[in-house]
Design a protein around this motif. Structure first.
Motif, PDB file in Angstrom:
ATOM      1  N   LEU A 127     -31.142 -49.866 -33.344  1.00 36.15           N
ATOM      2  CA  LEU A 127     -30.106 -49.644 -34.352  1.00 36.15           C
ATOM      3  C   LEU A 127     -30.412 -48.395 -35.177  1.00 36.15           C
ATOM      4  N   GLU A 128     -31.681 -48.200 -35.512  1.00 39.07           N
ATOM      5  CA  GLU A 128     -32.064 -46.996 -36.254  1.00 39.07           C
ATOM      6  C   GLU A 128     -31.796 -45.744 -35.418  1.00 39.07           C
ATOM      7  N   TYR A 179     -28.134 -45.082 -35.369  1.00 37.96           N
ATOM      8  CA  TYR A 179     -27.721 -44.504 -36.649  1.00 37.96           C
ATOM      9  C   TYR A 179     -28.042 -43.004 -36.699  1.00 37.96           C
ATOM     10  N   HIS A 220     -24.705 -55.420 -37.625  1.00 38.39           N
ATOM     11  CA  HIS A 220     -25.644 -56.328 -36.959  1.00 38.39           C
ATOM     12  C   HIS A 220     -25.974 -57.455 -37.938  1.00 38.39           C
ATOM     13  N   LEU A 239     -28.811 -51.891 -26.765  1.00 42.40           N
ATOM     14  CA  LEU A 239     -27.419 -51.724 -27.211  1.00 42.40           C
ATOM     15  C   LEU A 239     -26.587 -50.887 -26.246  1.00 42.40           C
ATOM     16  N   GLU A 243     -33.934 -55.437 -31.536  1.00 48.03           N
ATOM     17  CA  GLU A 243     -32.818 -54.496 -31.638  1.00 48.03           C
ATOM     18  C   GLU A 243     -32.984 -53.507 -32.779  1.00 48.03           C
ATOM     19  N   ASN A 265     -23.702 -58.281 -32.692  1.00 49.95           N
ATOM     20  CA  ASN A 265     -23.324 -56.912 -33.040  1.00 49.95           C
ATOM     21  C   ASN A 265     -21.818 -56.784 -32.988  1.00 49.95           C
ATOM     22  N   VAL A 272     -20.954 -50.009 -37.220  1.00 58.54           N
ATOM     23  CA  VAL A 272     -21.700 -50.923 -36.356  1.00 58.54           C
ATOM     24  C   VAL A 272     -22.392 -51.908 -37.283  1.00 58.54           C
ATOM     25  N   VAL A 293     -24.045 -47.652 -39.857  1.00 54.93           N
ATOM     26  CA  VAL A 293     -24.700 -48.869 -39.385  1.00 54.93           C
ATOM     27  C   VAL A 293     -25.081 -49.707 -40.596  1.00 54.93           C
ATOM     28  N   ILE A 337     -26.950 -53.719 -41.513  1.00 56.81           N
ATOM     29  CA  ILE A 337     -27.464 -55.036 -41.147  1.00 56.81           C
ATOM     30  C   ILE A 337     -27.088 -55.987 -42.272  1.00 56.81           C
TER      31      ILE A 337
END
Length: 196
Positions: A90-91, A94, A74, A185, A86, A161, A72, A104, A106
């Motif tokens: 995201l964390e 993950y 971002h 998400l 977001e 994303n 994933v 994940v 970024i």
């Protein structure tokens, strides 16, 4: 105030895009075979552009390092309110999926390492890698050609994303849709469940 000017320009452009490109759904591009907007057929199920960037930990990270895993991705900046909204999700993603062969990342666009470490990694307590794209070239490489032509290609990708599958192909891509912003998400996780 250059950042504020950039932010205003980005938000205005995204609001205009929501009206100008109604074919884009809240989840970005639709699943393969659906008519979802310009360039969707060219992007989904195609190889993701390769990249190699430095992380905040001074490690060189490449897309090929994630072959055999679902990734994933971002694309963000510290001044983007959508990216910041977001980040905690995201964390959580993950933490929830890292034992299911999901990683994940970024990619932060055009910002200094110290700023990114303070305003993104530390502020949101992120435990996955954050990569630095100092000239925006990697972010730009993911941008659909004909979407938001008035923006620089790297700006088009902010708050986007992607899901890249185990073979390095793009299976999901969302562009910022300010009318239907999906900070939690939900759409991405739905597609992730289909792939796992």
């Amino acid at each position: 105030m250059m950042v504020n000017g950039k932010l205003r320009r980005l938000i205005l452009s995204m609001l205009i895009s929501a009206l100008t490109f109604p074919a884009f759904s809240p989840s970005g591009f639709a699943q393969e075979g659906e008519n979802s907007g310009p360039d969707s057929e060219m992007i989904l199920n195609k190889a993701a552009p390769d990249f190699s960037l430095q992380s905040l930990d001074d490690e060189t990270v490449s897309l090929k390092d994630y072959r055999g895993k679902t990734l994933v991705l971002h694309i963000a900046t510290t001044w983007c309110p959508f990216c910041n909204a977001e980040a905690p999700h995201l964390e959580k993603l993950y933490q929830d999926y890292r034992n299911k062969n999901v990683e994940v990342l970024i990619i932060d666009v055009k910002e200094p390492k110290e700023l990114v470490a303070k305003l993104l990694k530390e502020k949101h307590n992120l435990s996955f890698p954050i990569l630095l794209d100092p000239d925006g070239e990697v972010a730009a490489s993911f941008a659909p050609k004909d979407v938001l032509p008035d923006l620089a290609r790297d700006e088009v990708m902010l708050a986007s994303n992607l899901i890249i599958d185990e073979e390095g192909r793009i299976q999901f891509m969302s562009l910022l849709d300010t009318r239907n912003f999906d900070a939690e998400l939900v759409q991405l996780k739905e597609r992730l469940h289909e792939l796992l």
